[in-house]
Enzyme design. Sequence first.
Site, PDB file in Angstrom:
ATOM      1  N   CYS A 117      -1.536   5.425   9.889  1.00 37.48           N
ATOM      2  CA  CYS A 117      -0.305   4.748  10.307  1.00 37.48           C
ATOM      3  C   CYS A 117      -0.598   3.391  10.901  1.00 37.48           C
ATOM      4  O   CYS A 117      -1.445   3.260  11.778  1.00 37.48           O
ATOM      5  CB  CYS A 117       0.355   5.523  11.446  1.00 37.48           C
ATOM      6  SG  CYS A 117       1.332   6.839  10.901  1.00 37.48           S
ATOM      7  N   CYS A 159       6.322  -5.746  15.531  1.00 35.44           N
ATOM      8  CA  CYS A 159       5.973  -4.843  16.635  1.00 35.44           C
ATOM      9  C   CYS A 159       4.530  -5.135  17.063  1.00 35.44           C
ATOM     10  O   CYS A 159       3.669  -5.424  16.218  1.00 35.44           O
ATOM     11  CB  CYS A 159       6.132  -3.389  16.202  1.00 35.44           C
ATOM     12  SG  CYS A 159       7.827  -3.031  15.705  1.00 35.44           S
ATOM     13  N   CYS A 194       3.418   8.429   1.465  1.00 28.08           N
ATOM     14  CA  CYS A 194       3.907   7.446   2.433  1.00 28.08           C
ATOM     15  C   CYS A 194       4.097   6.135   1.671  1.00 28.08           C
ATOM     16  O   CYS A 194       3.121   5.560   1.171  1.00 28.08           O
ATOM     17  CB  CYS A 194       2.834   7.324   3.523  1.00 28.08           C
ATOM     18  SG  CYS A 194       3.199   6.111   4.759  1.00 28.08           S
ATOM     19  N   LEU A 201      10.393   4.910  18.534  1.00 28.27           N
ATOM     20  CA  LEU A 201      10.885   4.605  19.879  1.00 28.27           C
ATOM     21  C   LEU A 201       9.800   3.895  20.696  1.00 28.27           C
ATOM     22  O   LEU A 201      10.002   2.788  21.183  1.00 28.27           O
ATOM     23  CB  LEU A 201      11.334   5.903  20.563  1.00 28.27           C
ATOM     24  CG  LEU A 201      12.138   5.740  21.842  1.00 28.27           C
ATOM     25  CD1 LEU A 201      13.395   4.914  21.621  1.00 28.27           C
ATOM     26  CD2 LEU A 201      12.501   7.108  22.424  1.00 28.27           C
ATOM     27  N   HIS A 202       8.679   4.544  20.887  1.00 26.75           N
ATOM     28  CA  HIS A 202       7.468   3.936  21.474  1.00 26.75           C
ATOM     29  C   HIS A 202       7.538   3.538  22.942  1.00 26.75           C
ATOM     30  O   HIS A 202       6.508   3.200  23.532  1.00 26.75           O
ATOM     31  CB  HIS A 202       6.993   2.726  20.659  1.00 26.75           C
ATOM     32  CG  HIS A 202       6.769   3.029  19.211  1.00 26.75           C
ATOM     33  ND1 HIS A 202       6.060   4.134  18.770  1.00 26.75           N
ATOM     34  CD2 HIS A 202       7.171   2.380  18.082  1.00 26.75           C
ATOM     35  CE1 HIS A 202       6.033   4.134  17.443  1.00 26.75           C
ATOM     36  NE2 HIS A 202       6.704   3.108  17.003  1.00 26.75           N
ATOM     37  N   SER A 262      11.845   6.222   8.120  1.00 24.36           N
ATOM     38  CA  SER A 262      11.404   5.864   9.474  1.00 24.36           C
ATOM     39  C   SER A 262      11.886   4.458   9.770  1.00 24.36           C
ATOM     40  O   SER A 262      11.673   3.532   8.980  1.00 24.36           O
ATOM     41  CB  SER A 262       9.871   5.919   9.542  1.00 24.36           C
ATOM     42  OG  SER A 262       9.430   5.474  10.810  1.00 24.36           O
ATOM     43  N   CYS A 273       6.406  -7.279   7.021  1.00 23.01           N
ATOM     44  CA  CYS A 273       7.559  -6.892   7.846  1.00 23.01           C
ATOM     45  C   CYS A 273       7.827  -8.014   8.838  1.00 23.01           C
ATOM     46  O   CYS A 273       6.900  -8.579   9.410  1.00 23.01           O
ATOM     47  CB  CYS A 273       7.284  -5.592   8.592  1.00 23.01           C
ATOM     48  SG  CYS A 273       8.710  -5.039   9.567  1.00 23.01           S
ATOM     49  N   CYS A 333       1.302  -3.259  15.319  1.00 26.46           N
ATOM     50  CA  CYS A 333       1.382  -2.890  13.898  1.00 26.46           C
ATOM     51  C   CYS A 333       0.708  -3.936  13.007  1.00 26.46           C
ATOM     52  O   CYS A 333       1.016  -5.127  13.090  1.00 26.46           O
ATOM     53  CB  CYS A 333       2.856  -2.737  13.506  1.00 26.46           C
ATOM     54  SG  CYS A 333       3.082  -2.433  11.742  1.00 26.46           S
ATOM     55  N   ASN A 366      -3.722   3.433  16.079  1.00 27.25           N
ATOM     56  CA  ASN A 366      -4.811   3.116  15.150  1.00 27.25           C
ATOM     57  C   ASN A 366      -5.153   1.645  15.278  1.00 27.25           C
ATOM     58  O   ASN A 366      -4.330   0.788  14.936  1.00 27.25           O
ATOM     59  CB  ASN A 366      -4.392   3.441  13.711  1.00 27.25           C
ATOM     60  CG  ASN A 366      -4.257   4.939  13.523  1.00 27.25           C
ATOM     61  OD1 ASN A 366      -5.148   5.707  13.862  1.00 27.25           O
ATOM     62  ND2 ASN A 366      -3.110   5.364  13.017  1.00 27.25           N
ATOM     63  N   GLY A 375       6.622  -2.204   5.895  1.00 21.31           N
ATOM     64  CA  GLY A 375       7.998  -2.679   5.875  1.00 21.31           C
ATOM     65  C   GLY A 375       8.979  -1.811   6.636  1.00 21.31           C
ATOM     66  O   GLY A 375       8.684  -0.683   7.016  1.00 21.31           O
ATOM     67  N   GLU A 376      10.153  -2.393   6.868  1.00 23.80           N
ATOM     68  CA  GLU A 376      11.228  -1.698   7.578  1.00 23.80           C
ATOM     69  C   GLU A 376      12.288  -1.305   6.544  1.00 23.80           C
ATOM     70  O   GLU A 376      13.026  -2.164   6.044  1.00 23.80           O
ATOM     71  CB  GLU A 376      11.791  -2.637   8.659  1.00 23.80           C
ATOM     72  CG  GLU A 376      13.107  -2.185   9.263  1.00 23.80           C
ATOM     73  CD  GLU A 376      13.116  -0.749   9.782  1.00 23.80           C
ATOM     74  OE1 GLU A 376      12.219  -0.360  10.550  1.00 23.80           O
ATOM     75  OE2 GLU A 376      14.053  -0.020   9.395  1.00 23.80           O
ATOM     76  N   GLU A 387       0.811  -1.207   0.000  1.00 29.29           N
ATOM     77  CA  GLU A 387       0.000   0.000   0.000  1.00 29.29           C
ATOM     78  C   GLU A 387       0.851   1.268   0.000  1.00 29.29           C
ATOM     79  O   GLU A 387       1.951   1.298   0.552  1.00 29.29           O
ATOM     80  CB  GLU A 387      -0.909  -0.005   1.233  1.00 29.29           C
ATOM     81  CG  GLU A 387      -1.852  -1.181   1.201  1.00 29.29           C
ATOM     82  CD  GLU A 387      -2.783  -1.249   2.396  1.00 29.29           C
ATOM     83  OE1 GLU A 387      -3.610  -2.152   2.430  1.00 29.29           O
ATOM     84  OE2 GLU A 387      -2.688  -0.404   3.293  1.00 29.29           O
TER      85      GLU A 387
HETATM   86  N1  SAH Z   1       9.056   0.092   9.856  1.00 28.22           N
HETATM   87  C1  SAH Z   1       9.214   1.471  10.019  1.00 28.22           C
HETATM   88  C2  SAH Z   1       8.303   2.295   9.148  1.00 28.22           C
HETATM   89  C3  SAH Z   1       6.868   1.846   8.957  1.00 28.22           C
HETATM   90  S1  SAH Z   1       5.741   2.069  10.243  1.00 28.22           S
HETATM   91  C4  SAH Z   1       9.072   1.863  11.464  1.00 28.22           C
HETATM   92  O1  SAH Z   1       8.642   1.039  12.258  1.00 28.22           O
HETATM   93  O2  SAH Z   1       9.438   2.985  11.793  1.00 28.22           O
HETATM   94  C5  SAH Z   1       5.468   3.845  10.332  1.00 28.22           C
HETATM   95  C6  SAH Z   1       5.100   4.326  11.739  1.00 28.22           C
HETATM   96  O3  SAH Z   1       3.781   3.880  12.117  1.00 28.22           O
HETATM   97  C7  SAH Z   1       6.042   3.776  12.793  1.00 28.22           C
HETATM   98  O4  SAH Z   1       6.391   4.755  13.735  1.00 28.22           O
HETATM   99  C8  SAH Z   1       5.195   2.715  13.440  1.00 28.22           C
HETATM  100  O5  SAH Z   1       5.653   2.386  14.712  1.00 28.22           O
HETATM  101  C9  SAH Z   1       3.834   3.359  13.429  1.00 28.22           C
HETATM  102  N2  SAH Z   1       2.728   2.422  13.651  1.00 28.22           N
HETATM  103  C10 SAH Z   1       2.714   1.104  13.378  1.00 28.22           C
HETATM  104  N3  SAH Z   1       1.519   0.573  13.727  1.00 28.22           N
HETATM  105  C11 SAH Z   1       0.768   1.575  14.223  1.00 28.22           C
HETATM  106  C12 SAH Z   1      -0.571   1.661  14.711  1.00 28.22           C
HETATM  107  N4  SAH Z   1      -1.379   0.601  14.720  1.00 28.22           N
HETATM  108  N5  SAH Z   1      -1.026   2.865  15.108  1.00 28.22           N
HETATM  109  C13 SAH Z   1      -0.227   3.961  15.038  1.00 28.22           C
HETATM  110  N6  SAH Z   1       1.039   3.937  14.579  1.00 28.22           N
HETATM  111  C14 SAH Z   1       1.537   2.760  14.166  1.00 28.22           C
HETATM  112 FE1  SF4 Z   2       7.471  -2.621  13.425  1.00 24.61          FE
HETATM  113 FE2  SF4 Z   2       7.644  -0.820  11.430  1.00 24.61          FE
HETATM  114 FE3  SF4 Z   2       7.719  -3.454  10.911  1.00 24.61          FE
HETATM  115 FE4  SF4 Z   2       5.443  -2.358  11.706  1.00 24.61          FE
HETATM  116  S1  SF4 Z   2       6.504  -1.928   9.824  1.00 24.61           S
HETATM  117  S2  SF4 Z   2       6.328  -4.320  12.448  1.00 24.61           S
HETATM  118  S3  SF4 Z   2       6.175  -0.790  13.138  1.00 24.61           S
HETATM  119  S4  SF4 Z   2       9.216  -2.306  12.088  1.00 24.61           S
END
Ligand code: SAH
Ligand code: SF4
Length: 377
Positions: A352, A129, A118, A233-234, A210, A125, A132, A309, A178-179, A105
């Site tokens: 996001c 996390c 974006c 960071l989170h 990111s 990925c 996500c 979200n 993706g990362e 997407e």
């Molecule tokens: N993999 C990278 C980039 C993609 S995610 C990363 O993790 O940074 C882009 C952003 O959306 C990241 O900060 C991620 O932690 C955040 N994100 C992922 N799932 C989310 C959710 N359900 N609600 C809000 N933000 C989220």
């Molecule tokens: Fe974590 Fe970013 Fe991968 Fe989602 S896309 S699992 S936030 S590293």
Amino acid sequence: MLPGTEKISQESQTPRTNLLGKRESELVQFFADIGEKPFRARQVLKWMHQRNASQFEDMTDLSKSLRDQLDAIAAVTLPTVISEQQSHDGTVKWLFESGAGQAVETVFIPEPDRGTLCISSQVGCALDCSFCATGAQGFNRNLQVDEIVGQVTHANRQLPARSNGKPAVSNVVFMGMGEPLANYRNVLPVLELLSSDYAYGLSRRRITVSTSGIVPNIDKLADDCNVALAVSLHAPNDALRDVLVPINKMHPIADLLDACWRYAEKRANRFITFEYVMLRDVNDTLAHADELASLLAGKPAKVNLIPFNPFTGNQHKRSAGGTIRKFQERLQQRGLVATTRRTRGDDIDAACGQLAGKVRDKVKVRLSEKGRKTARH
Ligand code: SAH
Ligand code: SF4
């Protein structure tokens, strides 16, 4: 549907060399191999990325014989669009075909002073996390250079130009599926194309990678193409971050922050953005805010709070609006720049972390195939 979508979605894969994902040095080599001068590379880059040409016959400053030759051996192939959705707030989401019934997407977020795209860098990925949707889908494969940059090409071709006559996409963020730093090999050429004057000509401040914190590649990026950096960071301590962002077990917070400050130093101390998803009763107390403020105090850091979200099958909940406000105020009182991200496009699941595309998780597929085989024998 925006004009032209049908035409581009009909473009099909061909065995000819796809020039779309080639950077300048590779095109120079490509033209050298067929006895052409290096300046052809810049001409073709401009046609593909600035003048929206996919057909060599339209590239009128190339000789007729070269155009015919290119037609026989090369192509300009964009990723195939499966669908396009528009949110009531103007956000647009595309689903691109990525083989084996899968999809990634891309989301366009229009704002008065900018148009942010974006983009995705992987099919799924692997980093898993806990909050996500992409992570929940698992990992299948890295996207290739043309599949990543093609998301930008497609958006600029579909969307109307900005009021200043410039292309719709003024900013690119690697915050889709993706990362990006786990697909460094293919992401770096994309960064080069985005910032090249012969392709997208975006200032490096308008390109944001990111990352969840792949420390060695943060250092590489600082040397190779120091675009803006956002770090997911989170959590303000390792015990909590180990659970929310499992890659933390390999690259704990202290190592990650050291890499961030090294990165900032190489960019004349431009701020690094720290993303912090607000999860109810998990990481959202004032004690967490204080711990976070202490980690970042006196550093070139700003914090971007992201209201969680939700998505089906995930147990986390979004922090209440008042909680997010107080958390932000506490960070500000402690001297940090802190903002809260406005949720855009959530009516079309384009916010996001809601991007899940369609992914066949490799490990799960392998296990289920094994299961089937075992069942047969
Ligand atoms: N993999 C990278 C980039 C993609 S995610 C990363 O993790 O940074 C882009 C952003 O959306 C990241 O900060 C991620 O932690 C955040 N994100 C992922 N799932 C989310 C959710 N359900 N609600 C809000 N933000 C989220
Ligand atoms: Fe974590 Fe970013 Fe991968 Fe989602 S896309 S699992 S936030 S590293």
